[in-house]
Structures are given as C-alpha cells and as structure tokens.
Design a protein around this motif. Structure first.
Motif, PDB file in Angstrom:
ATOM      1  N   THR A  30      10.888 -39.525  46.205  1.00 19.10           N
ATOM      2  CA  THR A  30      10.233 -40.827  46.142  1.00 19.10           C
ATOM      3  C   THR A  30       8.759 -40.698  46.523  1.00 19.10           C
ATOM      4  OG1 THR A  30      10.852 -41.390  48.422  1.00 19.10           O
ATOM      5  CG2 THR A  30      12.384 -42.035  46.668  1.00 19.10           C
ATOM      6  N   TRP A  31       7.924 -41.407  45.782  1.00 19.90           N
ATOM      7  CA  TRP A  31       6.501 -41.488  46.095  1.00 19.90           C
ATOM      8  C   TRP A  31       6.184 -42.942  46.470  1.00 19.90           C
ATOM      9  CZ3 TRP A  31       3.436 -38.384  41.793  1.00 19.90           C
ATOM     10  CH2 TRP A  31       3.741 -37.020  41.909  1.00 19.90           C
ATOM     11  N   HIS A  32       6.071 -43.212  47.750  1.00 15.17           N
ATOM     12  CA  HIS A  32       5.726 -44.555  48.236  1.00 15.17           C
ATOM     13  C   HIS A  32       4.202 -44.664  48.211  1.00 15.17           C
ATOM     14  CE1 HIS A  32       5.289 -48.065  50.764  1.00 15.17           C
ATOM     15  NE2 HIS A  32       6.610 -48.223  50.818  1.00 15.17           N
ATOM     16  N   LEU A  33       3.683 -45.498  47.321  1.00 13.52           N
ATOM     17  CA  LEU A  33       2.251 -45.520  47.068  1.00 13.52           C
ATOM     18  C   LEU A  33       1.540 -46.713  47.687  1.00 13.52           C
ATOM     19  CD1 LEU A  33       1.945 -44.228  43.387  1.00 13.52           C
ATOM     20  CD2 LEU A  33       1.917 -42.966  45.549  1.00 13.52           C
ATOM     21  N   ASP A  34       1.920 -47.077  48.893  1.00 14.19           N
ATOM     22  CA  ASP A  34       1.144 -48.064  49.628  1.00 14.19           C
ATOM     23  C   ASP A  34      -0.235 -47.483  49.920  1.00 14.19           C
ATOM     24  OD1 ASP A  34       0.164 -50.004  51.355  1.00 14.19           O
ATOM     25  OD2 ASP A  34       1.178 -49.142  53.081  1.00 14.19           O
ATOM     26  N   GLN A  35      -0.253 -46.222  50.332  1.00 16.39           N
ATOM     27  CA  GLN A  35      -1.494 -45.493  50.573  1.00 16.39           C
ATOM     28  C   GLN A  35      -1.320 -44.087  50.026  1.00 16.39           C
ATOM     29  OE1 GLN A  35      -2.269 -45.609  54.783  1.00 16.39           O
ATOM     30  NE2 GLN A  35      -2.629 -47.823  54.818  1.00 16.39           N
ATOM     31  N   GLY A  36      -2.412 -43.383  49.816  1.00 14.72           N
ATOM     32  CA  GLY A  36      -2.292 -42.012  49.331  1.00 14.72           C
ATOM     33  C   GLY A  36      -3.568 -41.533  48.674  1.00 14.72           C
ATOM     34  N   THR A  37      -3.499 -40.343  48.115  1.00 15.16           N
ATOM     35  CA  THR A  37      -4.638 -39.749  47.419  1.00 15.16           C
ATOM     36  C   THR A  37      -4.163 -39.188  46.081  1.00 15.16           C
ATOM     37  OG1 THR A  37      -4.284 -37.582  48.461  1.00 15.16           O
ATOM     38  CG2 THR A  37      -5.810 -39.112  49.565  1.00 15.16           C
ATOM     39  N   VAL A  38      -5.112 -39.040  45.167  1.00 16.38           N
ATOM     40  CA  VAL A  38      -4.840 -38.410  43.873  1.00 16.38           C
ATOM     41  C   VAL A  38      -5.898 -37.339  43.664  1.00 16.38           C
ATOM     42  CG1 VAL A  38      -4.401 -38.762  41.417  1.00 16.38           C
ATOM     43  CG2 VAL A  38      -4.079 -40.668  43.015  1.00 16.38           C
ATOM     44  N   ASN A  39      -5.507 -36.085  43.742  1.00 13.18           N
ATOM     45  CA  ASN A  39      -6.437 -34.981  43.523  1.00 13.18           C
ATOM     46  C   ASN A  39      -6.494 -34.691  42.028  1.00 13.18           C
ATOM     47  OD1 ASN A  39      -7.879 -32.572  43.378  1.00 13.18           O
ATOM     48  ND2 ASN A  39      -7.007 -31.779  45.288  1.00 13.18           N
ATOM     49  N   LEU A  40      -7.540 -35.158  41.385  1.00 11.00           N
ATOM     50  CA  LEU A  40      -7.628 -35.058  39.934  1.00 11.00           C
ATOM     51  C   LEU A  40      -7.781 -33.625  39.443  1.00 11.00           C
ATOM     52  CD1 LEU A  40      -9.918 -38.125  39.165  1.00 11.00           C
ATOM     53  CD2 LEU A  40      -7.441 -38.024  39.482  1.00 11.00           C
ATOM     54  N   SER A  41      -8.106 -32.705  40.332  1.00 11.09           N
ATOM     55  CA  SER A  41      -8.251 -31.302  39.926  1.00 11.09           C
ATOM     56  C   SER A  41      -6.931 -30.546  39.984  1.00 11.09           C
ATOM     57  CB  SER A  41      -9.288 -30.599  40.811  1.00 11.09           C
ATOM     58  OG  SER A  41      -8.857 -30.568  42.165  1.00 11.09           O
ATOM     59  N   GLU A  42      -5.906 -31.189  40.549  1.00 12.70           N
ATOM     60  CA  GLU A  42      -4.596 -30.544  40.634  1.00 12.70           C
ATOM     61  C   GLU A  42      -3.727 -30.925  39.444  1.00 12.70           C
ATOM     62  OE1 GLU A  42      -2.783 -31.475  44.346  1.00 12.70           O
ATOM     63  OE2 GLU A  42      -4.086 -30.132  45.504  1.00 12.70           O
ATOM     64  N   THR A  43      -2.698 -30.113  39.215  1.00  5.92           N
ATOM     65  CA  THR A  43      -1.737 -30.371  38.143  1.00  5.92           C
ATOM     66  C   THR A  43      -0.500 -31.023  38.744  1.00  5.92           C
ATOM     67  OG1 THR A  43      -2.514 -28.460  36.902  1.00  5.92           O
ATOM     68  CG2 THR A  43      -0.345 -29.315  36.321  1.00  5.92           C
ATOM     69  N   PRO A  44       0.014 -32.091  38.140  1.00  6.42           N
ATOM     70  CA  PRO A  44       1.210 -32.749  38.686  1.00  6.42           C
ATOM     71  C   PRO A  44       2.428 -31.830  38.621  1.00  6.42           C
ATOM     72  CG  PRO A  44       0.126 -34.125  37.025  1.00  6.42           C
ATOM     73  CD  PRO A  44      -0.484 -32.763  36.929  1.00  6.42           C
ATOM     74  N   PRO A  45       3.426 -32.095  39.446  1.00  5.17           N
ATOM     75  CA  PRO A  45       4.655 -31.304  39.370  1.00  5.17           C
ATOM     76  C   PRO A  45       5.391 -31.572  38.058  1.00  5.17           C
ATOM     77  CG  PRO A  45       4.931 -33.175  40.850  1.00  5.17           C
ATOM     78  CD  PRO A  45       3.477 -33.126  40.502  1.00  5.17           C
ATOM     79  N   GLU A  46       6.300 -30.664  37.732  1.00  2.29           N
ATOM     80  CA  GLU A  46       7.127 -30.845  36.545  1.00  2.29           C
ATOM     81  C   GLU A  46       8.253 -31.820  36.862  1.00  2.29           C
ATOM     82  OE1 GLU A  46       6.554 -29.591  33.626  1.00  2.29           O
ATOM     83  OE2 GLU A  46       4.969 -28.145  34.100  1.00  2.29           O
ATOM     84  N   GLY A  47       8.746 -32.484  35.830  1.00  2.00           N
ATOM     85  CA  GLY A  47       9.846 -33.419  36.002  1.00  2.00           C
ATOM     86  C   GLY A  47       9.584 -34.688  35.202  1.00  2.00           C
ATOM     87  N   ILE A  48      10.296 -35.759  35.548  1.00  2.00           N
ATOM     88  CA  ILE A  48      10.032 -37.054  34.938  1.00  2.00           C
ATOM     89  C   ILE A  48       9.684 -38.042  36.039  1.00  2.00           C
ATOM     90  CG2 ILE A  48      11.580 -36.596  32.996  1.00  2.00           C
ATOM     91  CD1 ILE A  48      13.544 -38.605  34.279  1.00  2.00           C
ATOM     92  N   PHE A  49       8.943 -39.068  35.679  1.00  2.00           N
ATOM     93  CA  PHE A  49       8.398 -40.004  36.651  1.00  2.00           C
ATOM     94  C   PHE A  49       8.781 -41.423  36.237  1.00  2.00           C
ATOM     95  CE2 PHE A  49       6.059 -36.146  36.625  1.00  2.00           C
ATOM     96  CZ  PHE A  49       5.713 -35.886  37.949  1.00  2.00           C
ATOM     97  N   TYR A  50       9.306 -42.169  37.187  1.00  2.00           N
ATOM     98  CA  TYR A  50       9.748 -43.537  36.918  1.00  2.00           C
ATOM     99  C   TYR A  50       9.049 -44.483  37.882  1.00  2.00           C
ATOM    100  CZ  TYR A  50      12.743 -47.683  37.281  1.00  2.00           C
ATOM    101  OH  TYR A  50      13.213 -48.977  37.356  1.00  2.00           O
ATOM    102  N   SER A  51       8.302 -45.441  37.335  1.00  2.00           N
ATOM    103  CA  SER A  51       7.541 -46.372  38.162  1.00  2.00           C
ATOM    104  C   SER A  51       8.308 -47.660  38.395  1.00  2.00           C
ATOM    105  CB  SER A  51       6.197 -46.702  37.504  1.00  2.00           C
ATOM    106  OG  SER A  51       5.528 -47.714  38.239  1.00  2.00           O
ATOM    107  N   ARG A  52       8.425 -48.027  39.666  1.00  2.00           N
ATOM    108  CA  ARG A  52       8.998 -49.308  40.081  1.00  2.00           C
ATOM    109  C   ARG A  52       7.940 -50.134  40.825  1.00  2.00           C
ATOM    110  NH1 ARG A  52      13.950 -50.535  39.938  1.00  2.00           N
ATOM    111  NH2 ARG A  52      13.929 -51.730  41.890  1.00  2.00           N
ATOM    112  N   MET A  53       6.681 -49.921  40.462  1.00  2.00           N
ATOM    113  CA  MET A  53       5.612 -50.646  41.133  1.00  2.00           C
ATOM    114  C   MET A  53       5.720 -52.138  40.830  1.00  2.00           C
ATOM    115  SD  MET A  53       3.262 -50.494  43.298  1.00  2.00           S
ATOM    116  CE  MET A  53       3.519 -48.725  43.500  1.00  2.00           C
ATOM    117  N   SER A  54       5.455 -52.962  41.845  1.00  2.00           N
ATOM    118  CA  SER A  54       5.705 -54.396  41.739  1.00  2.00           C
ATOM    119  C   SER A  54       4.434 -55.224  41.850  1.00  2.00           C
ATOM    120  CB  SER A  54       6.666 -54.834  42.850  1.00  2.00           C
ATOM    121  OG  SER A  54       6.775 -56.239  42.915  1.00  2.00           O
TER     122      SER A  54
END
Length: 316
Positions: A30-54
């Motif tokens: 789980t990625w709880h995105l109340d707070q966080g960072t996004v390093n645009l120079s990095e590559t995301p992990p492999e897998g699938i991503f499902y957004s439940r953002m409200s």
C-alpha cells in the motif's frame, strides 16, 4: 516478485480490499499518499498499480493527497506501468463538472447544472432556477459534501451569506436542478474491470451523505447503521437489475480508462434517469452484500489478481 500497489489515503476504506487480497494470496503493497515524495529520476517498481484516491480526502485532513497522487500516477504512466484508475479517472474523481461533461458526451442525461465561484456568482446562478427547487453541492466532493436542498432564492441567499455555508475545497459550488423521485431512493451501479457487477438501492430519506463504506457508518447521522437496526435497510442490492443505461455507463468507463467505479442515478416521476455521480474510489456496504451474497471487494481482488497475472504469471 511483482505485486499490486494500492494508491490511497484512507486505511479504513482499504482494509477490506487487503483482507480479500490476503485470502487470494495476492502480493501487494500500500502507498498511503497523504504525504510523500516523487523522485522523477528514479524508475518505478514493476507490477500493477491501482488508485483508490478520493475526492473527499480533505475531510480527513489529507488536503493535497489527490495532487500528490496525480504526480505519482503521471510518473508511473510515463514509465509505462499499468495503472488501474489512472490519471483520467482521478481527473473525473475530483471534478463533477468533468464528470457531467463526459456523461453528456456519451448521451447520458445529467441534471441541469451551473458551476459558480464566488458568492454573487452562486446567487446569480440560482436565479436561473426561479420557481423550481434546486440543490447546491461541491464540485470536488464525495460523501454528499455540500448538498443542500432549496425551494427559493431567498433560502439560498440566507445560507450563502450565513455562518453555515460550506466553502468547497476547490472554490466551485454547483447549483443543480433538483430531481424529485416518487420514492426517496437513488440507485448506485457498481463496476469492476469496467463491467457491471450489481446495482444497489440507497434510501435517501434521512439525507444525502450516501457513502456505503462501513467506516462511514460510525457516528454519521446519514449513514445506515446506528445502535438500532432500521426496519428497512438503507442499502439493498437489487436482484435482476436490467436497465439499458448500463451499456452507456460501461462505454463511458472504457473511453476514460476507468476500471473500477460506482455510478449513481435517480429517476423522476416520469421514469427519466438522471445520472449525477461517477465515484472512482468506490466502496461497498457489507450488510447489503451479505444479504445478497455478492461481494464487491472480492470481485475487485479477483480482478487485480488477474491483471497481475498478465505481468507476473506465477499466481495460481
């Protein structure tokens, strides 16, 4: 091993899905995105991503969670990751204006709506509903935020200029035609994998906050469970539901790359259907599901497992 990554901001709304993923032995994070960072120079992990953002994240103190989620999803999509309920779904989740325009583009009737920013503009918009009842609601909402029914311009003026006025988080108030149903209920159609799962009838006689999640039922005047069990359940799954509008709904979802959604409509006295909400962070009511023997989170977990198998064919 590749896994399912769940993007969200509310543990209570996500725990039910996690339990189903555990049952099916699906690897997840789980990625709880109340707070966080996004390093645009990095590559995301492999897998699938499902957004439940409200859209209602700000009511839980997570004001900028959708904005952070939008950045994360853009990063994932830029790297070619499979995102279920991705950037377009989030755009619709946080804007009813965008929802209505998309529904109308697909031939789905919506209530007459005017979007307004500013007190004077809200009052000017209401003048176009002279002699008719109308409602206000928030453009970026969820849980029926800001929904108020008015029968006169003066009633709205007293509200907007008074201390009880709810300021929308994005500054946009919708003034909307009130659709009166012969009975006090709306219908919510649930979709998983872009396909219809079931329709639930929701009793609106006590108010407009219609979130079906079990977590919403605690201490909430307008949610279905209190200390006493009501004679008539607030949420009831309809058996043998067959409205032709389902085909249009599925096309709307397909054209906007939305895999999971709840779409709500109401019928007027003539039987005309008015659609007024696309909820891409959809929740399910456990009591209604137990009574009907249908389980939305189980269907969702099965769908996520199937999608993960397409990129990681090791699950049974």
């Amino acid at each position: 091993m590749k896994k399912v990554y769940i993007i969200h901001e509310n543990d209570e709304w996500t725990n039910h899905l996690i339990k189903r993923l555990d049952e099916l032995e699906v690897p997840y994070e789980t990625w709880h995105l109340d707070q966080g960072t996004v390093n645009l120079s990095e590559t995301p992990p492999e897998g699938i991503f499902y957004s439940r953002m409200s859209a209602s994240s700000h009511t839980r103190g997570h004001r900028y969670a959708p904005e952070l989620a939008a950045s994360v999803i853009a990063w994932l999509e830029r790297h070619g990751r499979k995102v279920l309920n991705g950037s377009r779904a989030l755009q619709l989740e946080v804007s009813k204006v965008a929802q209505y325009l998309e529904l109308e583009a697909h031939g789905v009737k919506t209530p007459k709506t005017i979007a307004a920013a500013g007190t004077e503009q809200i009052l000017q918009a209401a003048e176009q509903f002279s002699g008719q009842p109308f409602i206000t609601k928030h453009n970026r909402a969820g849980k029926g935020l800001g929904v108020q029914l008015f029968h006169s311009y003066e009633g709205l003026k007293d509200y907007v200029l008074g201390p009880d006025f709810e300021e929308p988080v994005d500054g946009i108030t919708l003034i909307q035609q009130y659709i009166e149903s012969p009975e006090s209920f709306i219908t919510r159609c649930e979709f998983v994998g872009g396909k219809f799962v079931y329709a639930v009838r929701v009793d609106t006689s006590e108010g407009f906050e219609l979130c079906p999640a079990d977590a919403c039922q605690i201490g909430d005047l307008f949610c279905p469970v209190g200390e006493e069990t009501p004679a008539k359940p607030k949420f009831q799954i309809q058996q043998d539901f067959a409205e032709s509008i389902i085909e249009k709904y599925e096309q709307v979802l397909a054209d906007n790359n939305i895999q999971v959604a709840g779409i709500e409509f109401i019928k007027d006295a003539d039987g005309t259907i008015y659609t007024y909400d696309i909820n891409t962070n959809t929740n399910y009511n456990s009591d209604a599901e137990a009574a009907a023997g249908k389980y939305g989170m189980l269907e969702l977990a099965k769908f996520l497992k199937s999608e993960l198998n397409k990129v990681n064919p090791v699950l049974v």
